[in-house]
Design an enzyme around this catalytic site. Structure first.
Site, PDB file in Angstrom:
ATOM      1  NE  ARG A  38      -2.498   7.624  13.319  1.00  0.00           N
ATOM      2  CZ  ARG A  38      -1.833   6.735  12.596  1.00  0.00           C
ATOM      3  NH1 ARG A  38      -0.532   6.657  12.694  1.00  0.00           N
ATOM      4  NH2 ARG A  38      -2.473   5.935  11.775  1.00  0.00           N
ATOM      5  CE  LYS A 199       2.282   1.672   5.830  1.00  0.00           C
ATOM      6  NZ  LYS A 199       1.616   1.960   7.115  1.00  0.00           N
ATOM      7  N   GLY A 351      -3.991   7.668   8.694  1.00  0.00           N
ATOM      8  CA  GLY A 351      -2.623   7.798   8.236  1.00  0.00           C
ATOM      9  C   GLY A 351      -2.437   8.925   7.242  1.00  0.00           C
ATOM     10  N   GLY A 374      -4.786   1.282   8.036  1.00  0.00           N
ATOM     11  CA  GLY A 374      -4.963  -0.162   7.894  1.00  0.00           C
ATOM     12  C   GLY A 374      -6.096  -0.679   8.769  1.00  0.00           C
TER      13      GLY A 374
HETATM   14  C1  3PG Z   1      -0.278   3.314  11.106  1.00  0.00           C
HETATM   15  O1  3PG Z   1       0.253   4.407  10.965  1.00  0.00           O
HETATM   16  O2  3PG Z   1      -0.784   2.681  10.179  1.00  0.00           O
HETATM   17  C2  3PG Z   1      -0.320   2.715  12.492  1.00  0.00           C
HETATM   18  O3  3PG Z   1       0.318   3.536  13.423  1.00  0.00           O
HETATM   19  C3  3PG Z   1       0.294   1.347  12.486  1.00  0.00           C
HETATM   20  O4  3PG Z   1       1.615   1.435  12.044  1.00  0.00           O
HETATM   21  P1  3PG Z   1       2.228   0.288  11.138  1.00  0.00           P
HETATM   22  O5  3PG Z   1       1.493   0.301   9.839  1.00  0.00           O
HETATM   23  O6  3PG Z   1       3.684   0.608  11.017  1.00  0.00           O
HETATM   24  O7  3PG Z   1       1.991  -1.003  11.890  1.00  0.00           O
HETATM   25 MG    MG Z   2       0.082   1.532   8.823  1.00  0.00          MG
END
Ligand code: 3PG
Ligand code: MG
Length: 401
Positions: A38, A199, A351, A374
């Protein structure tokens, strides 16, 4: 609508606040970054601004400190790493707003780079608080969003700030949107979505949208446990959050839209998390209440493989199990190897999924590895990303630019 990018405007000599997504995985004990992709992905924007002699003010979150200072989530280590790969000094401040920060910014010359402290140390960031967004905006003359991976968040440094500064897109955002749009506007079918990860509540509404795009949805990881539970299976200790109503609706909607939704038929279970756990592979009807699902089983891998082998487009977001522990990573790794060998367009959604693919040395076997998890999932479902939406449209050139 196409967005104005930083190449379309004059940046030389101006203070440019760039929101980046430096939310990188850390080995917290050793204090090292385990995957810097990233950070590297933001280099084109940063280098361009340096070349143009802009005063570069970088801003990012790291982890989820929940609005307070967490020492292990300071950005100093990221700043050091950036400085190394950039071959350029990077000043790191101890906060992201306030008089100390303003003083440090006043000292910047054209071509200098400064990194603000973790923006999520302030609760106002995630609350999209207007005065916090204004305090950030006061630091700069222009705002650039290059944090594709965080653009699905309506936070102060992503959305709020765009009210108070001319706001344009960075080069990473432009690239991500271009590639994803290109692939996803007219995907070649069969189109398979492969979704896992932990998540669940975060992702489930995005999955509803994806049902309109894909022919088949393969579900693993924590997401599978939630869906199995919604189908009244015993999943032991696997599901922490209860989103069972939406999970149940997803199953019904897949059915009514004619999307094949495949859940695991067998799973690896463990009596606890950790390297010394006892493991067993069982059919999904046989999960004891005090165990937890940690990976997909061999029959599931076989079933998923059959779907993937017939596909022409695959989007993958989220590991198939608790992949951070090597003994629980086999399903995730088998899937990664499978994708790498497919004659199909393969898109890896950011991610932890990107981390796995990069760590296994398979990134260049995939069509595209996005920096957003996401964000790419939502984009794929046809949602607009609030952080992109808020940027200036091409053609609209208000004052201050
Ligand atoms: C991620 O890693 O999905 C992004 O950096 C956003 O982070 P978050 O899911 O904690 O908002
Ligand atoms: Mg995230």
């Amino acid at each position: 609508m196409e967005k104005i990018t930083l190449r379309d405007i004059e940046v030389g000599g101006r203070k440019v606040l760039v929101r980046v997504d430096f939310n990188v995985p850390l080995d917290e004990e050793a204090g090292v970054i385990t995957d810097d992709s990233r950070i590297r992905a933001a280099l084109p924007t940063i280098k361009y601004l340096i070349e143009q002699r802009a005063k570069v003010i970088l801003c990012s979150h790291l982890g989820r400190p929940k609005g307070r200072v967490v020492e292990k989530l300071r950005l100093a280590v990221v700043g050091q790493h950036l400085s190394q790969i950039l071959g350029h000094q990077v000043v790191v401040t101890r906060d992201c707003i306030g008089s100390e920060v303003e003083k440090a910014i006043e000292k910047l010359e054209g071509g200098d780079v400064l990194l603000l402290e973790n923006i999520r140390f302030h609760p106002e960031e995630e609350e999209n608080d207007a005065s916090f967004a204004q305090a950030l905006a006061r630091l700069a003359d222009l705002y650039v969003n290059d944090a594709f991976g965080a653009s699905h968040r309506t936070h102060a440094s992503i959305v709020g700030i765009t009210k108070y500064l001319p706001a344009v897109a960075g080069l990473l955002i432009k690239k991500e949107l271009g590639v994803l749009e290109g692939i996803l506007t007219n995907p070649v079918h069969p189109f398979v979505g492969l979704v896992g990860g932990a998540k669940v509540s975060d992702k489930i509404s995005a999955l509803e949208n994806i049902l309109n795009k894909v022919d088949c949805l393969l579900i693993g990881g924590g997401m599978a446990a939630a869906l199995l539970k919604a189908k009244s299976y015993e999943v032991g200790l696997s599901v922490k959050e209860d989103k069972l109503d939406v999970a149940g609706k997803l199953i019904e909607d897949a059915d009514s839209k004619g999307v094949r939704l495949l859940l695991p038929v067998d799973v690896v279970i463990a009596d606890r998390l950790g390297a010394e756990a006892k493991l067993e592979t069982v059919a999904i009807e046989k999960i004891p209440p005090d165990w937890r699902i940690v990976d997909i089983g061999p029959l599931t891998i076989k079933g998923f493989a059959a779907e993937l082998e017939g596909s022409k487009t695959v989007f993958w977001n989220g590991p198939m199990g608790v992949y951070e522990i090597p003994r629980f990573a086999q399903g995730t790794q088998a899937i990664a190897r499978l994708l790498a060998g497919l004659d199909a367009t393969t898109i890896i959604g950011g991610g932890s999924t990107a981390e796995v693919v990069i760590e296994m040395g398979l990134a260049d076997k995939m069509t595209f590895v996005s920096t957003g998890g996401g964000a790419s999932l939502r984009f794929l479902g046809g949602e607009t990303l609030p952080g992109v939406e808020a940027l200036l449209d091409k053609g609209a050139k208000p004052g201050g630019i």
